[in-house]
Enzyme design. Structure first.
Site, mmCIF file in Angstrom:
data_model
loop_
_atom_site.group_PDB
_atom_site.id
_atom_site.type_symbol
_atom_site.label_atom_id
_atom_site.label_comp_id
_atom_site.label_asym_id
_atom_site.label_seq_id
_atom_site.Cartn_x
_atom_site.Cartn_y
_atom_site.Cartn_z
ATOM 1 N N GLY A 278 0.557 -1.620 -0.335
ATOM 2 C CA GLY A 278 -0.358 0.059 0.011
ATOM 3 C C GLY A 278 0.876 1.341 -0.057
ATOM 4 N N CYS A 391 -16.066 3.066 -26.228
ATOM 5 C CA CYS A 391 -17.713 3.345 -26.127
ATOM 6 C C CYS A 391 -18.328 4.184 -24.871
ATOM 7 C CB CYS A 391 -18.289 2.683 -27.259
ATOM 8 S SG CYS A 391 -18.389 2.387 -29.270
HETATM 9 C C1 LIG Z 1 -2.531 -8.283 1.153
HETATM 10 C C2 LIG Z 1 -2.372 -7.648 -0.285
HETATM 11 N N1 LIG Z 1 -0.399 -7.425 0.345
HETATM 12 C C3 LIG Z 1 0.034 -6.474 -1.495
HETATM 13 C C4 LIG Z 1 -0.586 -5.344 -2.345
HETATM 14 C C5 LIG Z 1 -0.131 -4.422 -2.695
HETATM 15 O O1 LIG Z 1 -0.318 -2.904 -2.789
HETATM 16 P P1 LIG Z 1 0.382 -1.829 -3.302
HETATM 17 O O2 LIG Z 1 0.620 -2.215 -4.681
HETATM 18 O O3 LIG Z 1 -1.067 -0.960 -2.662
HETATM 19 O O4 LIG Z 1 1.982 -2.414 -2.571
HETATM 20 C C6 LIG Z 1 -2.083 -5.462 -1.857
HETATM 21 C C7 LIG Z 1 -3.099 -4.801 -2.719
HETATM 22 O O5 LIG Z 1 -4.315 -4.795 -3.192
HETATM 23 C C8 LIG Z 1 -2.556 -6.611 -1.418
HETATM 24 O O6 LIG Z 1 -4.531 -6.691 -0.873
#
Ligand SMILES: Cc1ncc(COP(=O)(O)O)c(C=O)c1O
Length: 463
Positions: A278, A391
């Site tokens: 995240g 579209c």
């Molecule tokens: C459990 C888990 N780990 C890692 C990620 C990777 O997140 P990011 O690409 O934002 O680092 C996600 C993304 O949805 C996730 O659900």
């Protein structure tokens, strides 16, 4: 995000329509290194190059639209994450952001682990030689066949997502004569996005088992009782595109609280904690992401502090960055088609792709930047919306940006920071053929995922 309106020149009214506009940059020809892959620069002839290759040559040889991925940048970012966390922590690249066999090999070579969340992501990883014990398997609805495949392959961990799955994985592992290493994914009541987090009521989602009401503690109780499972830790993922570490602080506090309860109830100190992914990247010049070493320092300090307070041994930390590794390393190269000025509004610039190669703008209201890359221009900035050829009026790639007013059909433009969740979420809407992914390294561009063909599409249509 603070953004200010700015008149865009005589082709537009002085009062701009409602929206978010960065003021046009003083010089539209300058590329902000924050949003572009490391080896991208503008050559002396005005053409942008990546890894020393002009984008005009890439377009000629491979066509457009195309995702162009800077391999050196990908490897450098992967290494930066690995080095930042060092020997005492594990980095799992989140394959959902973008996965291909070449990427798996790069990750393996750079010493990263891999998080997959479907049987087919697992198949891709295994087929490219990623050792199974360095793979984590996620998902809220893994099928029995997927679980069997993962256990049979010997994945390093399965992240359990429900009470039913605890039993299912235990049963399958036992029937295969295995004891599967697992983590339990919990929801800690925190949801984080970009600059803010909300610390209430986000158990209302499909992932994980809520900490609230003792449900996570009950899941641990059940997992510890089952012979087919070796419970190694607790997992928490709080959101996406996060810049503010305070959401992780609250999450770590709550996860460590659970570890303490587990120790008190069962006399067991679980050895691992996974804080998910995240971490944010720069999509526009307004975004200020943190470096991996700052993130690693902040997360390890938070966990150590919490464990010290709870009188627990500090568990091994793992993280799962996807976007933060691959996002900044690629751009999408498009050819400009129709350019349609709407008086008093803005100019719609249509490209030869759209929501089929980048759904994030429509799906998340994501913001992107864009630049003219096949030449420079001294023309005044004009306010544009970059749209696709589908579209659908919501088929927007870049909502608000400035491009030179002399932009014309045939020009090449590029949208940076499209490495994550663009090819992996691409669709065949309007029977679009999904674009190739080209890896650029050492002065060479090569196809790592080829462009779909009409034959590919028609082969599926067996009616
Ligand atoms: C459990 C888990 N780990 C890692 C990620 C990777 O997140 P990011 O690409 O934002 O680092 C996600 C993304 O949805 C996730 O659900």
């Amino acid at each position: 995000m603070s953004r200010s309106a700015h008149p865009a020149g005589p082709r537009h009214a002085d009062v701009l329509p409602e929206g978010h506009y960065a003021a046009p940059p003083a010089d539209l020809n300058t590329l902000d290194p924050k949003v572009w892959a490391q080896t991208v620069e503008r050559g002396a002839d005005g053409v942008v190059t990546v890894g020393g290759i002009p984008v005009t040559r890439i377009a000629e040889e491979f066509g457009t639209p195309a995702y162009v991925l800077d391999e050196a940048d990908f490897r450098a970012r992967a290494r930066a994450w690995r080095d930042a966390f060092g020997q005492d922590a594990d980095v799992f690249y989140a394959g959902k952001a973008f996965l291909s066999r070449a990427v798996v090999r790069w990750l393996d070579e750079e010493g990263l682990n891999l998080d997959v969340c479907s049987g087919t992501e697992l198949a891709t990883a295994l087929s490219a030689g990623m050792p199974a014990d360095r793979i984590a398997f996620h998902g809220n609805n893994k099928s029995a066949a997927e679980i069997e495949r993962a256990v049979h392959a010997g994945v390093g961990r399965i992240v359990l997502d429900s009470f039913q799955e605890i039993v299912r994985v235990a049963h399958i592992a036992q029937s295969l004569g295995r004891r599967q290493r697992v983590q339990i994914r919990i929801t800690v009541g925190v949801e984080a996005h970009t600059h803010e987090f909300i610390a209430t009521a986000h158990e209302d989602q499909k992932f994980g088992i809520p900490l609230a009401g003792g449900q996570a503690a009950e899941a641990v109780r059940r997992a510890l009782r089952l012979d087919g499972l070796e419970l190694i830790g607790i997992h928490s993922h709080i959101g996406s595109q996060i810049f503010d570490m305070s959401g992780f602080e609250v999450a770590a506090h709550r996860v460590v609280g659970l570890l303490k309860d587990i120790r008190d109830e069962h006399g067991v100190e679980l050895p691992e904690i996974d804080l998910g992914g995240g971490l944010g990247i720069a999509y526009t010049s307004d975004d200020d992401p943190r470096e991996p070493h700052e993130i690693a320092k902040a997360l390890t300090e938070i966990v150590s502090r919490e464990c010290e307070a709870a009188k627990l041994r500090t568990p091994r930390i793992s993280v799962e960055p996807g976007r933060a590794v691959v996002g900044p390393t690629a751009f999408t190269l498009y050819e400009v088609g129709t350019v349609k000025p709407l008086d008093g509004l803005r100019t719609y610039v249509s490209v030869d792709g759209g929501m089929s190669d980048n759904i994030r703008t429509a799906l998340y209201d994501a913001e992107y930047s864009v630049a003219l890359v096949s030449r420079t221009s001294d023309a005044e900035p004009m306010l544009v919306r970059v749209v696709g050829k589908h579209c659908e009026s919501g088929d927007i790639v870049v909502k608000d940006a400035f491009l030179p007013a002399d932009l014309a059909p045939g020009d090449l433009i590029a949208v940076p920071a499209t490495g994550a969740y663009c090819r992996s979420m691409a669709s065949n809407y309007n029977h679009a053929l999904r674009p190739p992914v080209l890896a650029v390294a050492d002065g060479e561009a090569r196809v790592i995922v080829r462009r779909e063909t009409e034959d590919d599409l028609l082969r599926l249509d067996v009616g």
